[in-house]
Design a protein around this motif. Structure first.
Motif, short mmCIF file in Angstrom:
data_model
loop_
_atom_site.label_atom_id
_atom_site.label_comp_id
_atom_site.label_asym_id
_atom_site.label_seq_id
_atom_site.Cartn_x
_atom_site.Cartn_y
_atom_site.Cartn_z
N ALA A 192 21.06 -18.56 27.79
CA ALA A 192 20.46 -17.74 28.85
C ALA A 192 19.10 -17.19 28.40
O ALA A 192 18.14 -17.17 29.16
N ILE A 193 19.02 -16.74 27.15
CA ILE A 193 17.75 -16.22 26.62
C ILE A 193 16.68 -17.30 26.60
O ILE A 193 15.54 -17.06 26.99
N VAL A 194 17.05 -18.51 26.17
CA VAL A 194 16.09 -19.62 26.15
C VAL A 194 15.62 -19.93 27.57
O VAL A 194 14.43 -20.15 27.81
N CYS A 195 16.53 -19.93 28.53
CA CYS A 195 16.16 -20.20 29.93
C CYS A 195 15.20 -19.12 30.45
O CYS A 195 14.24 -19.43 31.15
N ILE A 196 15.45 -17.86 30.12
CA ILE A 196 14.57 -16.78 30.56
C ILE A 196 13.19 -16.93 29.94
O ILE A 196 12.17 -16.77 30.63
N VAL A 197 13.12 -17.27 28.66
CA VAL A 197 11.83 -17.46 28.00
C VAL A 197 11.08 -18.62 28.64
O VAL A 197 9.87 -18.51 28.92
N ILE A 198 11.75 -19.72 28.91
CA ILE A 198 11.11 -20.87 29.57
C ILE A 198 10.60 -20.48 30.95
O ILE A 198 9.48 -20.83 31.33
N TYR A 199 11.38 -19.71 31.69
CA TYR A 199 10.96 -19.26 33.01
C TYR A 199 9.66 -18.45 32.92
O TYR A 199 8.72 -18.69 33.67
N PHE A 200 9.60 -17.49 31.98
CA PHE A 200 8.40 -16.68 31.85
C PHE A 200 7.20 -17.48 31.35
O PHE A 200 6.07 -17.23 31.77
N VAL A 201 7.41 -18.45 30.51
CA VAL A 201 6.30 -19.29 30.05
C VAL A 201 5.74 -20.09 31.21
O VAL A 201 4.53 -20.20 31.38
N VAL A 202 6.62 -20.61 32.06
CA VAL A 202 6.16 -21.38 33.22
C VAL A 202 5.45 -20.47 34.22
O VAL A 202 4.40 -20.81 34.76
N GLN A 203 5.98 -19.28 34.46
CA GLN A 203 5.38 -18.37 35.43
C GLN A 203 4.06 -17.78 34.96
O GLN A 203 3.10 -17.72 35.71
N LEU A 204 4.00 -17.35 33.72
CA LEU A 204 2.80 -16.70 33.21
C LEU A 204 1.81 -17.67 32.59
O LEU A 204 0.63 -17.38 32.50
N ASN A 205 2.27 -18.80 32.14
CA ASN A 205 1.47 -19.87 31.55
C ASN A 205 0.40 -19.34 30.59
O ASN A 205 -0.79 -19.42 30.87
N PRO A 206 0.81 -18.80 29.44
CA PRO A 206 -0.16 -18.23 28.51
C PRO A 206 -1.06 -19.28 27.86
O PRO A 206 -2.06 -18.94 27.25
N PHE A 207 -0.73 -20.55 28.01
CA PHE A 207 -1.53 -21.60 27.40
C PHE A 207 -2.65 -22.08 28.31
O PHE A 207 -3.46 -22.90 27.92
N GLN A 208 -2.69 -21.59 29.53
CA GLN A 208 -3.74 -21.97 30.49
C GLN A 208 -5.07 -21.41 30.03
O GLN A 208 -5.15 -20.29 29.55
N HIS A 209 -6.15 -22.19 30.23
CA HIS A 209 -7.49 -21.77 29.78
C HIS A 209 -7.93 -20.47 30.45
O HIS A 209 -8.50 -19.60 29.84
N HIS A 210 -7.70 -20.33 31.74
CA HIS A 210 -8.13 -19.15 32.47
C HIS A 210 -6.94 -18.21 32.58
O HIS A 210 -5.97 -18.52 33.24
N SER A 211 -7.05 -17.06 31.99
CA SER A 211 -5.93 -16.14 31.91
C SER A 211 -5.62 -15.46 33.24
O SER A 211 -4.54 -14.94 33.41
N ASP A 212 -6.56 -15.43 34.18
CA ASP A 212 -6.34 -14.71 35.43
C ASP A 212 -6.03 -15.63 36.60
O ASP A 212 -6.33 -15.31 37.73
N VAL A 213 -5.42 -16.78 36.36
CA VAL A 213 -5.12 -17.71 37.43
C VAL A 213 -3.98 -17.17 38.26
O VAL A 213 -2.97 -16.74 37.74
N GLN A 214 -4.16 -17.18 39.58
CA GLN A 214 -3.14 -16.73 40.51
C GLN A 214 -3.07 -17.75 41.63
O GLN A 214 -4.09 -18.17 42.15
N VAL A 215 -1.86 -18.10 42.06
CA VAL A 215 -1.73 -19.02 43.17
C VAL A 215 -1.90 -18.24 44.45
O VAL A 215 -1.21 -17.25 44.68
N THR A 216 -2.85 -18.65 45.29
CA THR A 216 -3.10 -17.94 46.54
C THR A 216 -2.40 -18.60 47.72
O THR A 216 -2.08 -17.95 48.68
N ASN A 217 -2.22 -19.89 47.66
CA ASN A 217 -1.44 -20.62 48.65
C ASN A 217 -1.10 -21.96 48.04
O ASN A 217 -1.35 -22.19 46.87
N GLN A 218 -0.53 -22.85 48.81
CA GLN A 218 -0.11 -24.14 48.26
C GLN A 218 -1.30 -24.97 47.79
O GLN A 218 -1.17 -25.77 46.89
N ALA A 219 -2.48 -24.78 48.39
CA ALA A 219 -3.60 -25.65 48.09
C ALA A 219 -4.58 -25.08 47.07
O ALA A 219 -5.34 -25.83 46.50
#
Length: 136
Positions: free
Chosen positions: A15-42
Motif C-alpha cells: 500500500a505504501i509503495v502504491c501511494i508513493v507511485i501515485y504521488f510521483v505520477v501526480q506531482l511528477n518531480p522529474f518534469q523539467h517545469h516544476s509548475d506544470v498544471q493540467v488545465t484541460n484535456q488538450a
C-alpha cells in the motif's frame, strides 16, 4: 499467528509503495517545469519564469524584449522549430508540443497537437501562422 503478521506487513508495504507511485505520477518531480498544471484535456501550463530567456524580465516588458530579439536566434535558443506571433500572442512548436503565450501573462499554454493549438487560437479570435526558422 506469525504468518498472519507477515502478511499484514507485506500488505502495508504494498500500500505504501502504491501511494508513493501515485504521488510521483501526480506531482511528477522529474518534469523539467516544476509548475506544470493540467488545465484541460488538450493543454497544460507552465510559468514564464521557468524560461531562462524571460526569467529576469518583468512581465510587462516581455513583449518589448521579444520585439528587440532576433527571431531566428530566439527560436534556436528556446528550441522552437516553428514559430508565429502577432501583437498579442506568440505560438510555436517545440519538440512534439505546441505552445501559446499571451504577452504579459505569467502562464504559457502547452498543447500536445497542432489542432488543439489552432482551436485555442480560434477560441481567442486569433490567427497565427507557424513558420520555420528560415522565415525569420
Amino acid at each position: 499467528m506469525f504468518k498472519f503478521i507477515k502478511i499484514i506487513i507485506k500488505l502495508i508495504l504494498i500500500a505504501i509503495v502504491c501511494i508513493v507511485i501515485y504521488f510521483v505520477v501526480q506531482l511528477n518531480p522529474f518534469q523539467h517545469h516544476s509548475d506544470v498544471q493540467v488545465t484541460n484535456q488538450a493543454a497544460a501550463t507552465y510559468t514564464l519564469e521557468d524560461n531562462a530567456l524571460f526569467r529576469n524580465i518583468p512581465l510587462s516588458q516581455v513583449k518589448t524584449a521579444f520585439n528587440f530579439m532576433d527571431k531566428s536566434e530566439f527560436m534556436a535558443v528556446s528550441g522552437l522549430s516553428l514559430m508565429g506571433y502577432n501583437d498579442e500572442y506568440l505560438a510555436g512548436k517545440r519538440g512534439e508540443q505546441y505552445i501559446l503565450y499571451k504577452f504579459g501573462e505569467s502562464q504559457v499554454l502547452v498543447f500536445n497537437d497542432e489542432s488543439s493549438l489552432q482551436q485555442a487560437l480560434l477560441d481567442k479570435n486569433q490567427h497565427i501562422e507557424l513558420k520555420d526558422i528560415s522565415s525569420y
